[in-house]
Write a protein that holds these residues in place. Structure first.
Motif, PDB file in Angstrom:
ATOM      1  N   LYS A   1       0.833  -1.199   0.000  1.00 54.66           N
ATOM      2  CA  LYS A   1       0.000   0.000   0.000  1.00 54.66           C
ATOM      3  C   LYS A   1       0.871   1.254   0.000  1.00 54.66           C
ATOM      4  O   LYS A   1       0.568   2.236  -0.701  1.00 54.66           O
ATOM      5  CB  LYS A   1      -0.913  -0.014   1.229  1.00 54.66           C
ATOM      6  N   ARG A   2       1.930   1.221   0.803  1.00 52.14           N
ATOM      7  CA  ARG A   2       2.847   2.369   0.838  1.00 52.14           C
ATOM      8  C   ARG A   2       3.449   2.632  -0.532  1.00 52.14           C
ATOM      9  O   ARG A   2       3.488   3.777  -1.000  1.00 52.14           O
ATOM     10  CB  ARG A   2       3.967   2.106   1.846  1.00 52.14           C
ATOM     11  N   ASP A   3       3.920   1.559  -1.181  1.00 52.76           N
ATOM     12  CA  ASP A   3       4.546   1.713  -2.496  1.00 52.76           C
ATOM     13  C   ASP A   3       3.536   2.229  -3.522  1.00 52.76           C
ATOM     14  O   ASP A   3       3.873   3.061  -4.378  1.00 52.76           O
ATOM     15  CB  ASP A   3       5.127   0.375  -2.956  1.00 52.76           C
ATOM     16  N   GLU A   4       2.296   1.731  -3.427  1.00 55.55           N
ATOM     17  CA  GLU A   4       1.247   2.181  -4.336  1.00 55.55           C
ATOM     18  C   GLU A   4       0.983   3.678  -4.150  1.00 55.55           C
ATOM     19  O   GLU A   4       0.864   4.434  -5.127  1.00 55.55           O
ATOM     20  CB  GLU A   4      -0.026   1.379  -4.070  1.00 55.55           C
ATOM     21  N   LEU A   5       0.913   4.106  -2.875  1.00 54.10           N
ATOM     22  CA  LEU A   5       0.684   5.525  -2.588  1.00 54.10           C
ATOM     23  C   LEU A   5       1.864   6.380  -3.028  1.00 54.10           C
ATOM     24  O   LEU A   5       1.679   7.497  -3.534  1.00 54.10           O
ATOM     25  CB  LEU A   5       0.429   5.708  -1.087  1.00 54.10           C
ATOM     26  N   ASN A   6       3.071   5.868  -2.842  1.00 55.50           N
ATOM     27  CA  ASN A   6       4.260   6.619  -3.263  1.00 55.50           C
ATOM     28  C   ASN A   6       4.289   6.803  -4.779  1.00 55.50           C
ATOM     29  O   ASN A   6       4.754   7.840  -5.280  1.00 55.50           O
ATOM     30  CB  ASN A   6       5.530   5.922  -2.788  1.00 55.50           C
ATOM     31  N   GLU A   7       3.801   5.801  -5.502  1.00 54.79           N
ATOM     32  CA  GLU A   7       3.699   5.943  -6.960  1.00 54.79           C
ATOM     33  C   GLU A   7       2.725   7.060  -7.319  1.00 54.79           C
ATOM     34  O   GLU A   7       2.984   7.875  -8.216  1.00 54.79           O
ATOM     35  CB  GLU A   7       3.244   4.618  -7.583  1.00 54.79           C
ATOM     36  N   GLN A   8       1.585   7.104  -6.592  1.00 56.39           N
ATOM     37  CA  GLN A   8       0.620   8.169  -6.831  1.00 56.39           C
ATOM     38  C   GLN A   8       1.200   9.532  -6.461  1.00 56.39           C
ATOM     39  O   GLN A   8       0.950  10.532  -7.155  1.00 56.39           O
ATOM     40  CB  GLN A   8      -0.654   7.908  -6.019  1.00 56.39           C
TER      41      GLN A   8
ATOM     42  N   GLN B   1       4.311  10.377  -6.669  1.00 54.09           N
ATOM     43  CA  GLN B   1       5.228  10.754  -7.738  1.00 54.09           C
ATOM     44  C   GLN B   1       4.469  11.272  -8.962  1.00 54.09           C
ATOM     45  O   GLN B   1       4.878  12.257  -9.593  1.00 54.09           O
ATOM     46  CB  GLN B   1       6.096   9.551  -8.128  1.00 54.09           C
ATOM     47  N   GLU B   2       3.337  10.622  -9.276  1.00 51.95           N
ATOM     48  CA  GLU B   2       2.534  11.062 -10.420  1.00 51.95           C
ATOM     49  C   GLU B   2       2.001  12.479 -10.203  1.00 51.95           C
ATOM     50  O   GLU B   2       2.060  13.321 -11.107  1.00 51.95           O
ATOM     51  CB  GLU B   2       1.368  10.092 -10.633  1.00 51.95           C
ATOM     52  N   HIS B   3       1.480  12.745  -8.995  1.00 51.32           N
ATOM     53  CA  HIS B   3       0.955  14.081  -8.696  1.00 51.32           C
ATOM     54  C   HIS B   3       2.085  15.122  -8.650  1.00 51.32           C
ATOM     55  O   HIS B   3       1.877  16.275  -9.027  1.00 51.32           O
ATOM     56  CB  HIS B   3       0.193  14.067  -7.375  1.00 51.32           C
ATOM     57  N   LYS B   4       3.260  14.726  -8.183  1.00 50.37           N
ATOM     58  CA  LYS B   4       4.399  15.644  -8.182  1.00 50.37           C
ATOM     59  C   LYS B   4       4.750  16.057  -9.602  1.00 50.37           C
ATOM     60  O   LYS B   4       5.005  17.250  -9.876  1.00 50.37           O
ATOM     61  CB  LYS B   4       5.618  14.971  -7.523  1.00 50.37           C
ATOM     62  N   GLU B   5       4.794  15.071 -10.476  1.00 52.50           N
ATOM     63  CA  GLU B   5       5.135  15.370 -11.863  1.00 52.50           C
ATOM     64  C   GLU B   5       4.097  16.301 -12.484  1.00 52.50           C
ATOM     65  O   GLU B   5       4.455  17.275 -13.169  1.00 52.50           O
ATOM     66  CB  GLU B   5       5.237  14.068 -12.667  1.00 52.50           C
TER      67      GLU B   5
ATOM     68  N   GLN C   1      -1.713  19.536  -3.034  1.00 54.49           N
ATOM     69  CA  GLN C   1      -2.488  19.078  -1.889  1.00 54.49           C
ATOM     70  C   GLN C   1      -2.590  17.550  -1.879  1.00 54.49           C
ATOM     71  O   GLN C   1      -2.476  16.903  -0.831  1.00 54.49           O
ATOM     72  CB  GLN C   1      -3.885  19.700  -1.926  1.00 54.49           C
ATOM     73  N   LYS C   2      -2.786  16.940  -3.050  1.00 56.71           N
ATOM     74  CA  LYS C   2      -2.849  15.476  -3.144  1.00 56.71           C
ATOM     75  C   LYS C   2      -1.503  14.857  -2.781  1.00 56.71           C
ATOM     76  O   LYS C   2      -1.451  13.804  -2.140  1.00 56.71           O
ATOM     77  CB  LYS C   2      -3.254  15.064  -4.560  1.00 56.71           C
ATOM     78  N   VAL C   3      -0.420  15.534  -3.197  1.00 52.31           N
ATOM     79  CA  VAL C   3       0.912  15.044  -2.832  1.00 52.31           C
ATOM     80  C   VAL C   3       1.045  14.974  -1.318  1.00 52.31           C
ATOM     81  O   VAL C   3       1.517  13.973  -0.754  1.00 52.31           O
ATOM     82  CB  VAL C   3       2.013  15.965  -3.421  1.00 52.31           C
ATOM     83  N   THR C   4       0.612  16.038  -0.643  1.00 51.91           N
ATOM     84  CA  THR C   4       0.724  16.082   0.823  1.00 51.91           C
ATOM     85  C   THR C   4      -0.145  14.999   1.474  1.00 51.91           C
ATOM     86  O   THR C   4       0.309  14.277   2.365  1.00 51.91           O
ATOM     87  CB  THR C   4       0.289  17.467   1.342  1.00 51.91           C
ATOM     88  N   GLU C   5      -1.400  14.887   1.015  1.00 52.17           N
ATOM     89  CA  GLU C   5      -2.318  13.902   1.600  1.00 52.17           C
ATOM     90  C   GLU C   5      -1.809  12.475   1.391  1.00 52.17           C
ATOM     91  O   GLU C   5      -1.781  11.670   2.323  1.00 52.17           O
ATOM     92  CB  GLU C   5      -3.707  14.049   0.966  1.00 52.17           C
ATOM     93  N   LEU C   6      -1.418  12.173   0.165  1.00 49.20           N
ATOM     94  CA  LEU C   6      -0.966  10.808  -0.151  1.00 49.20           C
ATOM     95  C   LEU C   6       0.353  10.488   0.539  1.00 49.20           C
ATOM     96  O   LEU C   6       0.572   9.346   0.969  1.00 49.20           O
ATOM     97  CB  LEU C   6      -0.824  10.649  -1.666  1.00 49.20           C
ATOM     98  N   ALA C   7       1.229  11.492   0.631  1.00 53.92           N
ATOM     99  CA  ALA C   7       2.509  11.266   1.308  1.00 53.92           C
ATOM    100  C   ALA C   7       2.293  10.966   2.788  1.00 53.92           C
ATOM    101  O   ALA C   7       2.972  10.103   3.369  1.00 53.92           O
ATOM    102  CB  ALA C   7       3.419  12.483   1.151  1.00 53.92           C
ATOM    103  N   ASP C   8       1.314  11.668   3.402  1.00 53.90           N
ATOM    104  CA  ASP C   8       1.001  11.395   4.810  1.00 53.90           C
ATOM    105  C   ASP C   8       0.464   9.972   4.977  1.00 53.90           C
ATOM    106  O   ASP C   8       0.839   9.257   5.917  1.00 53.90           O
ATOM    107  CB  ASP C   8      -0.037  12.403   5.324  1.00 53.90           C
ATOM    108  N   LYS C   9      -0.414   9.554   4.067  1.00 54.22           N
ATOM    109  CA  LYS C   9      -0.961   8.192   4.137  1.00 54.22           C
ATOM    110  C   LYS C   9       0.141   7.154   3.907  1.00 54.22           C
ATOM    111  O   LYS C   9       0.178   6.116   4.570  1.00 54.22           O
ATOM    112  CB  LYS C   9      -2.067   8.015   3.102  1.00 54.22           C
ATOM    113  N   ALA C  10       1.029   7.440   2.963  1.00 50.26           N
ATOM    114  CA  ALA C  10       2.138   6.514   2.695  1.00 50.26           C
ATOM    115  C   ALA C  10       3.023   6.380   3.928  1.00 50.26           C
ATOM    116  O   ALA C  10       3.487   5.277   4.264  1.00 50.26           O
ATOM    117  CB  ALA C  10       2.962   7.014   1.505  1.00 50.26           C
ATOM    118  N   GLN C  11       3.245   7.501   4.626  1.00 48.80           N
ATOM    119  CA  GLN C  11       4.066   7.463   5.832  1.00 48.80           C
ATOM    120  C   GLN C  11       3.388   6.650   6.925  1.00 48.80           C
ATOM    121  O   GLN C  11       4.047   5.902   7.661  1.00 48.80           O
ATOM    122  CB  GLN C  11       4.322   8.888   6.335  1.00 48.80           C
TER     123      GLN C  11
END
Length: 298
Positions: A73-80, A82-86, A187-197
């Protein structure tokens, strides 16, 4: 740590070579019974410990599986992330280009020189307030009115230029839209990064718990081996005693057989003597006749 019944070695049954060779049959039968009972107790203890060990190993596998789920799940969120960062970076770059064009258009229109509309409006309001509240000479009031009119003229000219330039307005709106979209991706980067953490922290915790449970399982396995080895030793000693008892049975049977043969020889010898007396014409008593019959001479 593992909470397990300690192996009380004082309950173990010791068998020495001297006991095996010199003890009586009755003593050895008693020892065999003690060895058998203690072996059964130890086998049950080993079985209980093996069951606990297996339960702990199963819990370890569950925790490892749980950790793996959090990892995925963490890896999946980290991929997301990265996509939002790009997407965010691309949109920010696009917005920067648009705002650069806005500034260039303003510069070409000379809108970047002088004061902006809000500043001019504030100055006009300040001058009007002064005109309304202060007592001024005729000359000073005339100069103040001229200043107010000049500011209004400058304000209207700048406002007209801005209103007349629809392309600039559209460009500003487009730039702001792109910047807003970039902000949404941020904002999605922040939310998803928090969930990944969060999943990363849960993964670490699950692995830590798995290690702790695995240590308990390893300790329980050592206790299982201890009990099983003791049970095996008692079984081996039980088998040795049983073997010795069979040897004693054979020795007793051999002695009995030897006694029977000796007794038979004695009976035959005595019968031979009686038979010789009988041939010599001696009168035999009833007991003598019975001995001849027993020896098969009658």
């Amino acid at each position: 740590m593992v909470d397990a019944q300690e192996l009380d070695e004082s309950d173990n049954v010791e068998l020495t070579e001297e006991q095996l060779e010199n003890n009586s049959k009755g003593q050895l039968i008693k020892i065999a019974g003690q060895l058998r009972d203690r072996r059964n107790e130890l086998n049950q203890l080993a079985s209980d410990r093996a069951s606990k060990r297996d339960e702990l190993n199963a819990k370890t596998r569950e925790k490892v599986d749980e950790a793996q789920e959090h990892r995925e799940k963490r890896d999946e969120l980290n991929e997301q992330v990265q996509e939002h960062k790009e997407s965010r970076n691309e949109l920010n770059a696009e917005a920067n280009e648009l705002f650069d064009k806005v500034e260039k258009m303003k510069s070409d229109m000379e809108l970047d020189e002088g004061k902006d509309l809000e500043e001019l409006e504030a100055e006009i309001e300040e001058l009007e307030f002064k005109q309304q509240t202060e007592v001024l000479s005729t000359e000073d009031e005339r100069e103040l009115i001229e200043k107010i009119e000049a500011k209004r003229e400058e304000y209207n000219e700048r406002k007209d230029k801005l209103n007349q330039n629809e392309e600039l307005d559209e460009l500003v709106e487009k730039a702001e839209e792109v910047r807003s979209e970039a902000s949404q991706h941020h904002q999605k980067v922040t939310e998803l990064a928090d969930k990944a953490q969060e999943h990363h922290n849960q993964m670490i915790e699950a692995y830590r718990e798995a290690d702790d449970i695995r240590d308990e399982a390893d300790e329980m396995h050592e206790l299982f081996v201890e009990a099983q080895e003791a049970a095996d030793q008692h079984h081996e000693d039980f088998v040795r005693v049983q073997k010795r008892l069979r040897e004693l049975d054979k020795e007793e049977e051999k002695e009995r057989k030897s006694e029977r043969e000796k007794e038979k020889e004695e009976v035959e010898q005595e019968a031979e003597e009686i038979y010789e007396r009988f041939k010599d014409g001696e009168t035999l008593e009833t007991e003598d006749l019975m001995k001849l019959q027993k020896a098969g001479r009658l």
